[in-house]
Design a protein around this motif. Structure first.
Motif, PDB file in Angstrom:
ATOM      1  N   ASP A  16      -3.438 169.227 105.580  1.00  0.00           N
ATOM      2  CA  ASP A  16      -3.693 170.171 104.486  1.00  0.00           C
ATOM      3  C   ASP A  16      -3.928 169.411 103.193  1.00  0.00           C
ATOM      4  OD1 ASP A  16      -3.425 172.410 106.096  1.00  0.00           O
ATOM      5  OD2 ASP A  16      -1.395 172.899 105.412  1.00  0.00           O
ATOM      6  N   ARG A  63      -8.111 177.774 109.056  1.00  0.00           N
ATOM      7  CA  ARG A  63      -6.727 177.527 109.452  1.00  0.00           C
ATOM      8  C   ARG A  63      -5.807 178.670 109.041  1.00  0.00           C
ATOM      9  NH1 ARG A  63      -4.859 171.818 107.882  1.00  0.00           N
ATOM     10  NH2 ARG A  63      -6.165 171.391 109.676  1.00  0.00           N
ATOM     11  N   TYR A  64      -6.052 179.276 107.877  1.00  0.00           N
ATOM     12  CA  TYR A  64      -5.101 180.244 107.327  1.00  0.00           C
ATOM     13  C   TYR A  64      -5.600 181.682 107.251  1.00  0.00           C
ATOM     14  CZ  TYR A  64      -2.223 176.259 106.145  1.00  0.00           C
ATOM     15  OH  TYR A  64      -1.451 175.127 106.230  1.00  0.00           O
ATOM     16  N   GLN A  96      -3.511 184.249 109.365  1.00  0.00           N
ATOM     17  CA  GLN A  96      -2.166 184.403 108.820  1.00  0.00           C
ATOM     18  C   GLN A  96      -2.193 185.289 107.571  1.00  0.00           C
ATOM     19  OE1 GLN A  96      -0.199 180.674 107.928  1.00  0.00           O
ATOM     20  NE2 GLN A  96       1.212 181.658 106.517  1.00  0.00           N
ATOM     21  N   ARG A 101       5.169 174.433 100.861  1.00  0.00           N
ATOM     22  CA  ARG A 101       4.090 174.333 101.848  1.00  0.00           C
ATOM     23  C   ARG A 101       2.850 175.049 101.316  1.00  0.00           C
ATOM     24  NH1 ARG A 101       6.765 176.972 106.928  1.00  0.00           N
ATOM     25  NH2 ARG A 101       7.026 178.452 105.275  1.00  0.00           N
ATOM     26  N   SER A 152       0.895 176.984 102.915  1.00  0.00           N
ATOM     27  CA  SER A 152       0.880 178.369 103.384  1.00  0.00           C
ATOM     28  C   SER A 152       1.738 179.258 102.488  1.00  0.00           C
ATOM     29  CB  SER A 152       1.358 178.454 104.837  1.00  0.00           C
ATOM     30  OG  SER A 152       2.684 177.992 104.955  1.00  0.00           O
ATOM     31  N   THR A 153       2.826 178.729 101.959  1.00  0.00           N
ATOM     32  CA  THR A 153       3.676 179.488 101.035  1.00  0.00           C
ATOM     33  C   THR A 153       2.924 179.764  99.741  1.00  0.00           C
ATOM     34  OG1 THR A 153       5.648 178.477 101.986  1.00  0.00           O
ATOM     35  CG2 THR A 153       5.892 179.485  99.803  1.00  0.00           C
ATOM     36  N   THR A 162       0.238 182.361 100.456  1.00  0.00           N
ATOM     37  CA  THR A 162       0.827 183.688 100.651  1.00  0.00           C
ATOM     38  C   THR A 162       1.274 184.269  99.318  1.00  0.00           C
ATOM     39  OG1 THR A 162       1.525 183.078 102.874  1.00  0.00           O
ATOM     40  CG2 THR A 162       2.585 185.001 101.910  1.00  0.00           C
ATOM     41  N   GLU A 171       6.283 187.970 109.103  1.00  0.00           N
ATOM     42  CA  GLU A 171       5.606 186.691 108.863  1.00  0.00           C
ATOM     43  C   GLU A 171       6.518 185.484 109.109  1.00  0.00           C
ATOM     44  OE1 GLU A 171       2.350 186.687 108.318  1.00  0.00           O
ATOM     45  OE2 GLU A 171       2.414 188.885 108.335  1.00  0.00           O
ATOM     46  N   TYR A 226       8.954 184.049 107.407  1.00  0.00           N
ATOM     47  CA  TYR A 226       9.285 183.134 106.316  1.00  0.00           C
ATOM     48  C   TYR A 226      10.797 183.093 106.137  1.00  0.00           C
ATOM     49  CZ  TYR A 226       4.529 182.372 104.633  1.00  0.00           C
ATOM     50  OH  TYR A 226       3.224 181.979 104.520  1.00  0.00           O
TER      51      TYR A 226
END
Length: 185
Positions: A6, A28-29, A32, A71, A73-74, A77, A140, A142
């Motif tokens: 990433d 990739r995301y 999600q 991260r 992804s965090t 999101t 999700e 988390y």
């Protein structure tokens, strides 16, 4: 290692404007983020796809601000959550009550299964922060720590929203025929 790749992709985008590298990030995301938005909008496919597109546009424009404290992804999101929250506030004249979500009654709601529909209906009864916490934690996966970062709230506040949301969901589901078995803590 996913996190390292990433960072490599982010650096390629920020330093040299590599659009292919950003395309890899989106690939990739995207599932999600779309799934998160689909859950938090209670199954509104059109809205969740629009917000997902906005999320990736905003992320692209802000990628240079990502500092790798959380991260990726965090971070992504959090952008999606903020866009959803802004949309809700615009729809409700800047109130935070979820009771009047006109967009949740739209023709675009999914009808995959009765259970999924009932879960979305139950989620509709929650306030935005309660729905956000439940969606991020249970749907999700988390951690509480990541939810605190995404929603920009202290640990205790996240846990309070979680407790209230679980109480509301339990009451709603029992009231709608799901019985009390399985709800004992």
């Amino acid at each position: 290692m996913k996190a390292a790749s990433d960072i490599i992709l982010i650096n390629k985008v920020v330093i040299s404007g590599d659009k292919d590298a950003y395309g890899q990030i989106v690939e990739r995301y995207q599932s999600q983020i779309r799934n998160f938005l689909l859950n938090i909008t209670a199954g509104n496919k059109t809205l969740s796809y629009e917000l997902a597109q906005e999320t990736f546009i905003k992320a692209y424009l802000s990628l240079h601000t990502f500092i790798n404290k959380a991260r990726f992804s965090t971070w992504l999101t959090r952008i999606a959550y903020n866009l959803f929250y802004d949309y809700v506030n615009k729809q409700n004249g800047n109130t935070t009550s979820i009771d009047e979500y006109s967009f949740l009654e739209s023709e675009y709601k999914t009808d995959d299964t009765l259970l999924k529909s009932d879960i979305y209906k139950a989620l509709e009864t929650l306030k935005p922060n309660e729905r956000g916490v439940i969606t991020l934690y249970y749907l999700e996966n988390y951690s509480i720590k990541d939810i605190c970062k995404i929603m920009d709230m202290p640990d205790g506040t996240v846990k309070s929203h979680m407790r209230r949301a679980k109480e509301h969901l339990k009451a709603y589901l029992i009231e709608n025929g799901y019985g009390q078995e399985g709800f004992n803590d």
